[in-house]
Write a protein that holds these residues in place. Structure first.
Motif, PDB file in Angstrom:
ATOM      1  N   TRP A 189      -8.027   7.530 -12.638  1.00  0.00           N
ATOM      2  CA  TRP A 189      -8.613   6.744 -11.562  1.00  0.00           C
ATOM      3  C   TRP A 189      -8.126   5.301 -11.609  1.00  0.00           C
ATOM      4  O   TRP A 189      -7.821   4.697 -10.581  1.00  0.00           O
ATOM      5  N   LEU A 190      -8.053   4.751 -12.813  1.00  0.00           N
ATOM      6  CA  LEU A 190      -7.585   3.383 -12.967  1.00  0.00           C
ATOM      7  C   LEU A 190      -6.099   3.254 -12.642  1.00  0.00           C
ATOM      8  O   LEU A 190      -5.659   2.246 -12.093  1.00  0.00           O
ATOM      9  N   VAL A 191      -5.333   4.268 -12.981  1.00  0.00           N
ATOM     10  CA  VAL A 191      -3.899   4.244 -12.674  1.00  0.00           C
ATOM     11  C   VAL A 191      -3.680   4.264 -11.165  1.00  0.00           C
ATOM     12  O   VAL A 191      -2.883   3.488 -10.620  1.00  0.00           O
ATOM     13  N   TRP A 192      -4.385   5.137 -10.465  1.00  0.00           N
ATOM     14  CA  TRP A 192      -4.248   5.204  -8.996  1.00  0.00           C
ATOM     15  C   TRP A 192      -4.693   3.902  -8.349  1.00  0.00           C
ATOM     16  O   TRP A 192      -4.055   3.423  -7.407  1.00  0.00           O
ATOM     17  N   TYR A 193      -5.769   3.333  -8.873  1.00  0.00           N
ATOM     18  CA  TYR A 193      -6.243   2.064  -8.337  1.00  0.00           C
ATOM     19  C   TYR A 193      -5.218   0.952  -8.589  1.00  0.00           C
ATOM     20  O   TYR A 193      -4.972   0.106  -7.721  1.00  0.00           O
ATOM     21  N   SER A 194      -4.601   0.956  -9.783  1.00  0.00           N
ATOM     22  CA  SER A 194      -3.595  -0.052 -10.130  1.00  0.00           C
ATOM     23  C   SER A 194      -2.392   0.031  -9.201  1.00  0.00           C
ATOM     24  O   SER A 194      -1.865  -1.004  -8.759  1.00  0.00           O
ATOM     25  N   ARG A 195      -1.958   1.240  -8.899  1.00  0.00           N
ATOM     26  CA  ARG A 195      -0.816   1.413  -7.994  1.00  0.00           C
ATOM     27  C   ARG A 195      -1.147   0.892  -6.603  1.00  0.00           C
ATOM     28  O   ARG A 195      -0.315   0.226  -5.965  1.00  0.00           O
ATOM     29  N   TYR A 196      -2.345   1.187  -6.141  1.00  0.00           N
ATOM     30  CA  TYR A 196      -2.772   0.701  -4.832  1.00  0.00           C
ATOM     31  C   TYR A 196      -2.846  -0.820  -4.827  1.00  0.00           C
ATOM     32  O   TYR A 196      -2.379  -1.492  -3.884  1.00  0.00           O
ATOM     33  N   LYS A 197      -3.403  -1.395  -5.899  1.00  0.00           N
ATOM     34  CA  LYS A 197      -3.543  -2.842  -5.989  1.00  0.00           C
ATOM     35  C   LYS A 197      -2.179  -3.524  -6.038  1.00  0.00           C
ATOM     36  O   LYS A 197      -1.979  -4.580  -5.415  1.00  0.00           O
ATOM     37  N   ALA A 198      -1.228  -2.929  -6.767  1.00  0.00           N
ATOM     38  CA  ALA A 198       0.125  -3.491  -6.840  1.00  0.00           C
ATOM     39  C   ALA A 198       0.787  -3.478  -5.461  1.00  0.00           C
ATOM     40  O   ALA A 198       1.487  -4.422  -5.082  1.00  0.00           O
ATOM     41  N   TRP A 199       0.541  -2.410  -4.718  1.00  0.00           N
ATOM     42  CA  TRP A 199       1.067  -2.326  -3.351  1.00  0.00           C
ATOM     43  C   TRP A 199       0.444  -3.403  -2.468  1.00  0.00           C
ATOM     44  O   TRP A 199       1.140  -4.077  -1.694  1.00  0.00           O
ATOM     45  N   ARG A 200      -0.860  -3.598  -2.596  1.00  0.00           N
ATOM     46  CA  ARG A 200      -1.545  -4.622  -1.807  1.00  0.00           C
ATOM     47  C   ARG A 200      -1.035  -6.020  -2.152  1.00  0.00           C
ATOM     48  O   ARG A 200      -0.953  -6.895  -1.276  1.00  0.00           O
ATOM     49  N   GLU A 201      -0.688  -6.232  -3.427  1.00  0.00           N
ATOM     50  CA  GLU A 201      -0.230  -7.548  -3.876  1.00  0.00           C
ATOM     51  C   GLU A 201       1.261  -7.749  -3.645  1.00  0.00           C
ATOM     52  O   GLU A 201       1.800  -8.831  -3.917  1.00  0.00           O
ATOM     53  N   GLY A 202       1.954  -6.705  -3.177  1.00  0.00           N
ATOM     54  CA  GLY A 202       3.368  -6.830  -2.861  1.00  0.00           C
ATOM     55  C   GLY A 202       4.308  -6.794  -4.051  1.00  0.00           C
ATOM     56  O   GLY A 202       5.453  -7.254  -3.962  1.00  0.00           O
ATOM     57  N   VAL A 203       3.853  -6.222  -5.190  1.00  0.00           N
ATOM     58  CA  VAL A 203       4.703  -6.160  -6.382  1.00  0.00           C
ATOM     59  C   VAL A 203       4.933  -4.717  -6.838  1.00  0.00           C
ATOM     60  O   VAL A 203       5.294  -4.487  -7.993  1.00  0.00           O
ATOM     61  N   HIS A 204       4.751  -3.765  -5.926  1.00  0.00           N
ATOM     62  CA  HIS A 204       4.895  -2.360  -6.323  1.00  0.00           C
ATOM     63  C   HIS A 204       6.325  -2.000  -6.714  1.00  0.00           C
ATOM     64  O   HIS A 204       6.538  -1.031  -7.449  1.00  0.00           O
ATOM     65  N   HIS A 205       7.316  -2.777  -6.252  1.00  0.00           N
ATOM     66  CA  HIS A 205       8.710  -2.487  -6.606  1.00  0.00           C
ATOM     67  C   HIS A 205       9.042  -2.916  -8.036  1.00  0.00           C
ATOM     68  O   HIS A 205       9.994  -2.412  -8.625  1.00  0.00           O
TER      69      HIS A 205
END
Length: 226
Positions: free
Chosen positions: A114-130
């Protein structure tokens, strides 16, 4: 009784305060309220437990979010560093995301999906998912040899075992930052912050030398016994 007397109707009698129908209505409303409150608590429990419950392992990392001061201290001691960074037990990803914003290629390992999925979503929201990656994995089954900067929010029960693992796997150019709890036998090269926001910085050159010294001492002991 005169023709002008009015007989009380059954409906009027039943609607008097304290009547049976009024009591029945209160009971129904009570049952409904209980169901609503109970359902809300169950829903809240279902959502919260995956985030706060520690992984079911002999040595586990309970999720305690890093404070903004802790994050600042970590980034401060790594100010002159670059390259890859790994957060062991990355929780909701805030260290990884903050490091990515500072130019690191940042990775987080976390056992709670759950925390991993949330982290990925948060990174996408913050614009650093790449420049971030999050993996569902047990830290004891991962090699950290490819990382030049290691951050760990550990618990005392695991730090001694983690010392051995990192001593074996990391290159001499690596830096390790321990938050909340220091390593038991390593000597930190620097300390930043205070209280729960304290971070300890370790140079791999220093703690890997301990391995060489131990091996040399073992060799001398063997020669002495012979």
């Amino acid at each position: 009784m005169s023709d002008f007397d009015i007989k009380p109707s059954p409906t009027t009698e039943n609607n008097k305060p304290g009547s049976g129908s009024d009591t029945s209505l209160k009971k129904r409303l009570g049952v409904i309220a209980t169901c609503v409150v109970g359902g809300s608590l169950v829903a809240l429990y279902s959502v919260a437990v995956p985030f706060v419950a520690p992984a079911l392992r002999k040595v586990c990392l309970p999720f305690v979010p890093a404070t903004s001061t802790q994050i600042e201290n970590v980034l401060k001691v790594l100010l002159t560093r670059s390259g890859s960074l790994v957060d062991i037990g990355s929780g909701d990803g805030r260290i990884v995301i903050a490091a990515a914003k500072r130019g690191f290629k940042a990775v987080g390992f976390e056992l709670n999906p759950w925390l991993v999925w949330y982290s990925r979503y948060k990174a996408w929201r913050e614009g650093v998912h790449h420049s971030t990656s999050f993996y569902i994995s047990d830290l004891w089954k991962v090699s950290f040899s490819q990382y030049s900067n290691v951050v760990i929010f550990g618990v005392p029960q695991m730090m001694e075992q983690l010392e051995i693992k990192l001593q074996t796997e990391l290159h001499s150019s690596a830096k390790v930052v321990a938050c909340r709890f220091p390593f038991p036998t390593w000597s930190p090269d620097d300390i930043a912050g205070e209280g729960i926001d304290t971070v300890w910085i370790y140079d791999a050159k220093t703690f890997k030398t301990l391995i060489r010294n131990d091996k040399d001492n073992e060799g001398q002991d063997d020669e002495t016994r012979q």
